[in-house]
Design an enzyme around this catalytic site. Structure first.
Site, short mmCIF file in Angstrom:
data_model
loop_
_atom_site.label_atom_id
_atom_site.label_comp_id
_atom_site.label_asym_id
_atom_site.label_seq_id
_atom_site.Cartn_x
_atom_site.Cartn_y
_atom_site.Cartn_z
N ARG A 83 101.56 12.49 -30.17
CA ARG A 83 101.43 13.50 -29.12
C ARG A 83 101.22 14.87 -29.75
NH1 ARG A 83 105.17 15.57 -24.26
NH2 ARG A 83 104.08 17.55 -24.06
N ARG A 92 98.05 14.05 -22.88
CA ARG A 92 99.00 13.62 -23.91
C ARG A 92 99.01 12.10 -24.05
NH1 ARG A 92 103.36 16.50 -21.13
NH2 ARG A 92 101.75 18.06 -21.12
N ASP A 95 104.45 11.10 -23.01
CA ASP A 95 105.45 12.11 -22.67
C ASP A 95 106.69 11.34 -22.25
OD1 ASP A 95 105.62 15.16 -21.75
OD2 ASP A 95 106.71 13.93 -20.31
N ASP A 97 110.41 12.02 -20.71
CA ASP A 97 111.35 12.99 -20.15
C ASP A 97 112.68 12.31 -19.85
OD1 ASP A 97 109.66 15.23 -20.10
OD2 ASP A 97 108.77 14.59 -18.20
O1 GSY Z 1 105.55 15.68 -17.02
C1 GSY Z 1 104.91 14.62 -17.56
C2 GSY Z 1 103.51 14.90 -17.95
N1 GSY Z 1 102.64 15.16 -16.82
C3 GSY Z 1 102.20 14.29 -15.91
C4 GSY Z 1 102.42 12.92 -15.70
O2 GSY Z 1 103.15 12.24 -16.43
N2 GSY Z 1 101.78 12.38 -14.61
C5 GSY Z 1 100.96 13.10 -13.79
N3 GSY Z 1 100.40 12.49 -12.79
N4 GSY Z 1 100.76 14.41 -13.99
C6 GSY Z 1 101.37 15.00 -15.02
N5 GSY Z 1 101.33 16.28 -15.40
C7 GSY Z 1 102.11 16.35 -16.48
S1 GSY Z 1 102.39 17.77 -17.33
#
Ligand code: GSY
Length: 161
Positions: A83, A92, A95, A97
């Site tokens: 990443r 990315r 990710d 979280d």
């Molecule tokens: O916060 C996680 C990264 N992320 C995402 C995601 O995982 N999914 C979608 N649909 N949109 C996102 N925008 C981000 S930043």
């Protein structure tokens, strides 16, 4: 053991492989067991919208790792899976979280619990409901938060990459 909910997302390359590789890494964390893995969802990007669709899922784990230790481990997996942090909210490979850690509420420099944007994101709420329908965030059920959002952009993912 603590019960923790993690959110995983990817929108670069072989997305399903990145999710599977991340789960394999999480399984290897010391004193940690995976309890349940949600369905996989294909989701429109949130935040920075000029990018590919994501695959998202959530995982519940039991762990003896403390929140900061777990955060560090998750960052190591992100680094391992290449990443790169170029654009905020941008594309990315993976990710990870920490969404919820027991009933801890904290607002630290590196970690806020529960994750501050769970209730704004259908791509997190829907897989979390797969794991624990009766989980509450800020005193409300996940489905009640979800009722205020557009869930149209979150589709269960069945296809191949
Ligand atoms: O916060 C996680 C990264 N992320 C995402 C995601 O995982 N999914 C979608 N649909 N949109 C996102 N925008 C981000 S930043």
């Amino acid at each position: 053991m603590s019960r923790v909910y993690l959110g995983l997302g990817t929108n670069v390359g072989d997305r399903l492989k990145y999710l599977n590789d991340a789960i394999k890494h999480i399984e290897q964390f010391e004193n940690t067991e995976i309890v349940k893995i949600s369905n996989v969802y294909e989701t429109r990007p949130w935040g920075y919208t000029n990018q590919n669709d994501f695959l998202n899922l959530c995982v519940s784990i039991e762990t003896n790792l403390k929140p900061q230790e777990l955060l560090q481990k998750c960052l190591e997996v992100e680094i391992n899976l290449k990443r790169e942090r170029i654009i905020r909210w941008g594309p990315r490979t993976i990710d990870i979280d920490i969404l919820v850690y027991d009933d801890i509420i904290c607002n630290g420099e590196k970690l806020t619990l529960p994750h501050p944007r769970i209730q704004e994101r259908a791509f997190v709420l829907i897989p979390l409901i797969d794991l624990k329908e009766d989980l509450t965030i800020k005193g409300r059920l996940l489905k009640d938060w979800l009722s205020e959002l557009d869930a149209e952009e979150v589709k269960e993912y069945i296809g191949n990459e």
